[in-house]
Enzyme design. Structure first.
Site, PDB file in Angstrom:
ATOM      1  CE1 TYR A  43      -3.426  -2.510  -0.383  1.00  0.00           C
ATOM      2  CE2 TYR A  43      -4.099  -2.125   1.880  1.00  0.00           C
ATOM      3  CZ  TYR A  43      -4.279  -2.761   0.664  1.00  0.00           C
ATOM      4  OH  TYR A  43      -5.325  -3.631   0.495  1.00  0.00           O
ATOM      5  CB  SER A 148      -6.779 -11.219  -0.524  1.00  0.00           C
ATOM      6  OG  SER A 148      -7.602 -10.195  -1.000  1.00  0.00           O
ATOM      7  CG  ASN A 149      -8.411 -10.311  -4.505  1.00  0.00           C
ATOM      8  OD1 ASN A 149      -9.515  -9.788  -4.506  1.00  0.00           O
ATOM      9  ND2 ASN A 149      -7.328  -9.690  -4.054  1.00  0.00           N
ATOM     10  CD1 TRP A 197     -10.913  -7.273  -1.551  1.00  0.00           C
ATOM     11  CD2 TRP A 197     -11.220  -5.527  -2.914  1.00  0.00           C
ATOM     12  NE1 TRP A 197     -10.642  -7.687  -2.835  1.00  0.00           N
ATOM     13  CE2 TRP A 197     -10.818  -6.631  -3.695  1.00  0.00           C
ATOM     14  CE3 TRP A 197     -11.463  -4.318  -3.565  1.00  0.00           C
ATOM     15  CZ2 TRP A 197     -10.654  -6.582  -5.080  1.00  0.00           C
ATOM     16  CZ3 TRP A 197     -11.299  -4.250  -4.952  1.00  0.00           C
ATOM     17  CH2 TRP A 197     -10.902  -5.376  -5.682  1.00  0.00           C
ATOM     18  CB  SER A 198     -14.009  -1.880  -3.004  1.00  0.00           C
ATOM     19  OG  SER A 198     -12.709  -1.393  -3.193  1.00  0.00           O
ATOM     20  N   GLY A 202     -15.467   1.489  -3.950  1.00  0.00           N
ATOM     21  CA  GLY A 202     -14.447   2.538  -3.999  1.00  0.00           C
ATOM     22  C   GLY A 202     -15.058   3.931  -4.023  1.00  0.00           C
ATOM     23  N   GLY A 203     -16.281   4.049  -3.561  1.00  0.00           N
ATOM     24  CA  GLY A 203     -16.983   5.340  -3.536  1.00  0.00           C
ATOM     25  C   GLY A 203     -17.982   5.470  -4.677  1.00  0.00           C
ATOM     26  CB  SER A 252     -14.088   6.784   4.376  1.00  0.00           C
ATOM     27  OG  SER A 252     -14.151   8.173   4.604  1.00  0.00           O
TER      28      SER A 252
HETATM   29  N1  NAP Z   1      -7.459  -7.377  -0.977  1.00  0.00           N
HETATM   30  C1  NAP Z   1      -7.498  -6.545  -2.005  1.00  0.00           C
HETATM   31  O1  NAP Z   1      -7.153  -6.900  -3.137  1.00  0.00           O
HETATM   32  C2  NAP Z   1      -8.010  -5.149  -1.768  1.00  0.00           C
HETATM   33  C3  NAP Z   1      -8.274  -4.313  -2.874  1.00  0.00           C
HETATM   34  C4  NAP Z   1      -8.751  -3.023  -2.609  1.00  0.00           C
HETATM   35  C5  NAP Z   1      -8.965  -2.598  -1.305  1.00  0.00           C
HETATM   36  N2  NAP Z   1      -8.676  -3.434  -0.263  1.00  0.00           N
HETATM   37  C6  NAP Z   1      -8.913  -3.019   1.150  1.00  0.00           C
HETATM   38  O2  NAP Z   1     -10.237  -2.553   1.264  1.00  0.00           O
HETATM   39  C7  NAP Z   1     -10.234  -1.262   1.853  1.00  0.00           C
HETATM   40  C8  NAP Z   1     -11.437  -0.492   1.410  1.00  0.00           C
HETATM   41  O3  NAP Z   1     -11.423  -0.314  -0.018  1.00  0.00           O
HETATM   42  P1  NAP Z   1     -11.940   1.040  -0.636  1.00  0.00           P
HETATM   43  O4  NAP Z   1     -11.105   2.178  -0.171  1.00  0.00           O
HETATM   44  O5  NAP Z   1     -12.074   0.852  -2.098  1.00  0.00           O
HETATM   45  O6  NAP Z   1     -13.395   1.119   0.103  1.00  0.00           O
HETATM   46  P2  NAP Z   1     -14.732   1.887  -0.190  1.00  0.00           P
HETATM   47  O7  NAP Z   1     -15.335   2.140   1.163  1.00  0.00           O
HETATM   48  O8  NAP Z   1     -15.542   1.151  -1.195  1.00  0.00           O
HETATM   49  O9  NAP Z   1     -14.310   3.268  -0.843  1.00  0.00           O
HETATM   50  C9  NAP Z   1     -13.745   4.287  -0.076  1.00  0.00           C
HETATM   51  C10 NAP Z   1     -13.581   5.506  -0.974  1.00  0.00           C
HETATM   52  O10 NAP Z   1     -14.888   6.011  -1.266  1.00  0.00           O
HETATM   53  C11 NAP Z   1     -14.916   7.399  -0.991  1.00  0.00           C
HETATM   54  N3  NAP Z   1     -16.271   7.795  -0.624  1.00  0.00           N
HETATM   55  C12 NAP Z   1     -17.063   8.608  -1.342  1.00  0.00           C
HETATM   56  N4  NAP Z   1     -18.229   8.799  -0.731  1.00  0.00           N
HETATM   57  C13 NAP Z   1     -18.193   8.098   0.406  1.00  0.00           C
HETATM   58  C14 NAP Z   1     -19.124   7.924   1.469  1.00  0.00           C
HETATM   59  N5  NAP Z   1     -20.325   8.508   1.489  1.00  0.00           N
HETATM   60  N6  NAP Z   1     -18.770   7.114   2.476  1.00  0.00           N
HETATM   61  C15 NAP Z   1     -17.564   6.519   2.479  1.00  0.00           C
HETATM   62  N7  NAP Z   1     -16.642   6.673   1.497  1.00  0.00           N
HETATM   63  C16 NAP Z   1     -16.961   7.456   0.469  1.00  0.00           C
HETATM   64  C17 NAP Z   1     -13.884   7.583   0.126  1.00  0.00           C
HETATM   65  O11 NAP Z   1     -13.448   8.918   0.151  1.00  0.00           O
HETATM   66  P3  NAP Z   1     -13.294   9.716   1.561  1.00  0.00           P
HETATM   67  O12 NAP Z   1     -12.048   9.234   2.203  1.00  0.00           O
HETATM   68  O13 NAP Z   1     -13.197  11.152   1.125  1.00  0.00           O
HETATM   69  O14 NAP Z   1     -14.523   9.447   2.380  1.00  0.00           O
HETATM   70  C18 NAP Z   1     -12.802   6.607  -0.300  1.00  0.00           C
HETATM   71  O15 NAP Z   1     -11.947   7.208  -1.259  1.00  0.00           O
HETATM   72  C19 NAP Z   1      -8.869  -0.680   1.456  1.00  0.00           C
HETATM   73  O16 NAP Z   1      -8.434   0.360   2.318  1.00  0.00           O
HETATM   74  C20 NAP Z   1      -7.991  -1.896   1.597  1.00  0.00           C
HETATM   75  O17 NAP Z   1      -7.649  -2.079   2.960  1.00  0.00           O
HETATM   76  C21 NAP Z   1      -8.220  -4.706  -0.468  1.00  0.00           C
END
Ligand code: NAP
Length: 287
Positions: A43, A148-149, A197-198, A202-203, A252
Site C-alpha cells: 500500500y 485474498s481474491n 474490500w471496496s 471505492g466510492g 474512508s
Molecule cells: N485485498 C485486495 O485486493 C483489496 C483491494 C482493494 C482494497 N482493499 C482493502 O479494502 C479497503 C477499502 O477499499 P476502498 O477504499 O475501495 O473502500 P470503499 O469504502 O468502497 O471506498 C472508499 C472511498 O470512497 C470514498 N467515498 C465517497 N463517498 C463516500 C461515502 N459517502 N462514504 C464513504 N466513502 C466514500 C472515500 O473517500 P473519503 O475518504 O473522502 O470518504 C474513499 O476514497 C482498502 O483500504 C484496503 O484495505 C483490499
C-alpha cells in the site's frame, strides 16, 4: 477475532496527514469499536505500513487494543525495488517470510494478527506456503493466515495444507460475483468469515453517475430514510445481512463515514429490502 467493521488503510498515503493526525484517526477508530486495521506491504508503494507504524509509535499502548492485518505476495515495480523488472506475484517461502519481517518493522509491532496472500498465484506451491506459514506461526510472528481474491478451488487447495481463516474479496451491489460463484457458500460451509474490500465500490456507489449506480443509490437512500440512516449505512447493512457473516473493510479517511459503517451493525435489513437492492443492481427481478 476482527472487529465487525475493519478500517482499510490502502489510501492512507494520499491523506497527507501528520503522524499526530494519523494517531488521532487511529484513536477515533478504536473508540468507535473499529479495532482491526487492514494493510498490505504494497500500500502506498510500500509506504503505508510505515506511516501507520510511525503514528502507533506515538502511543504504543494502543497496539494491545487493535488487530493488524497485512498482506504479501505482490512484487511491485517501484523505485524501492530496483530488482523487480515486471509486476509479478511471489508466494515463495523466502518472499513470504521476508515480507512479514519487513511488515513487522514498518508497523513497529512484534506480531501480525492476520497475514493474507494478496492475490492467487499460478506458481503457488501449497506445501511451500504451508511451511512458511508454520514457521511464522511457530516463531510467534503471525497469529493467523488467510488469502485474498482466491477462487473457492484455490482456497480449498491451500486450506487443505494449512488452516485459513478468511478470503478477502470484493463485494458490493455493483460486484456480486462472490454471492453466486461459490465464494460465500464455501465461507459459510467452513465458517471462514470473509473480509470484504471496496464495500462502497471505492466510492462509486455513492458518487458515480452510471445508470446502475444511480438506481442502487436511489434505493439505498430511500431505505436509509426509513431507518433514519445514510445510503452508505444501508450498503454496509446489505453486506452484513449475508449468512457468511462478512467483515466489511471501510476505505474512508472520514470518521463520519466510519460511524455510518458502524451504524450498520445496529440494523438488519429484511429479506425483501435486501432483494430490492439486488434487483436495483441487476435491473431485473430474481428468476
Ligand atoms: N485485498 C485486495 O485486493 C483489496 C483491494 C482493494 C482494497 N482493499 C482493502 O479494502 C479497503 C477499502 O477499499 P476502498 O477504499 O475501495 O473502500 P470503499 O469504502 O468502497 O471506498 C472508499 C472511498 O470512497 C470514498 N467515498 C465517497 N463517498 C463516500 C461515502 N459517502 N462514504 C464513504 N466513502 C466514500 C472515500 O473517500 P473519503 O475518504 O473522502 O470518504 C474513499 O476514497 C482498502 O483500504 C484496503 O484495505 C483490499
Amino acid at each position: 477475532m476482527l472487529s465487525p467493521i475493519v478500517a482499510g488503510v490502502w489510501r492512507m498515503d494520499s491523506w497527507n496527514w501528520s503522524p499526530q493526525e494519523r494517531l488521532r484517526w487511529i484513536e477515533q477508530c478504536l473508540d468507535l469499536g473499529v479495532t482491526s486495521f487492514d494493510h498490505a506491504d504494497i500500500y502506498g508503494g510500500y509506504t503505508v505500513e510505515a506511516l501507520f507504524g510511525e503514528a502507533l509509535a506515538l502511543a504504543p499502548q494502543l497496539r494491545a487494543r487493535m488487530q493488524l492485518v497485512t498482506k504479501c505476495g505482490i512484487q511491485l515495480r517501484v523505485g524501492a525495488r530496483p530488482d523487480t523488472r515486471i509486476k509479478h506475484y511471489d508466494t515463495s517461502a523466502r518472499h513470504i517470510v521476508r515480507s512479514v519481517e519487513q511488515s513487522l518493522v514498518q508497523l513497529r509491532t512484534d506480531e501480525i494478527d492476520l497475514l493474507l496472500l494478496h492475490r492467487p498465484d499460478a506458481l503457488m506451491d501449497a506445501d511451500e506456503v504451508a511451511a512458511a506459514f508454520d514457521q511464522l506461526r511457530t516463531q510467534g510472528k503471525v497469529k493467523a493466515f488467510g488469502v485474498s481474491n482466491f477462487t473457492p478451488s484455490q482456497f480449498e487447495l491451500l486450506h487443505a495444507r494449512t488452516p485459513l481463516v478468511t478470503n478477502q474479496v470484493e463485494c458490493h451491489p455493483l460486484h456480486r460475483a462472490p454471492l453466486f460463484d461459490g465464494t460465500f457458500d464455501q465461507a459459510q460451509r467452513l465458517r471462514t468469515r470473509p473480509m470484504i474490500w471496496s464495500p462502497l465500490a471505492g466510492g462509486a456507489l455513492l458518487t458515480s453517475e452510471a445508470e446502475e449506480a444511480m438506481r442502487v443509490r436511489g434505493l439505498l437512500t430511500s431505505i436509509g430514510a426509513q431507518y433514519g440512516v445514510s445510503a452508505a449505512t444501508i450498503a454496509f447493512a446489505w453486506l452484513m445481512r449475508l449468512p457468511s457473516r462478512p467483515y466489511p473493510i471501510t476505505g474512508s479517511r472520514r470518521i463520519e463515514a466510519m460511524q455510518e459503517a458502524v451504524a450498520a451493525t445496529r440494523l438488519t435489513l429484511d429479506t425483501q429490502e435486501w432483494t430490492e437492492i439486488l434487483v436495483a443492481a441487476t435491473g431485473r427481478d430474481v428468476p
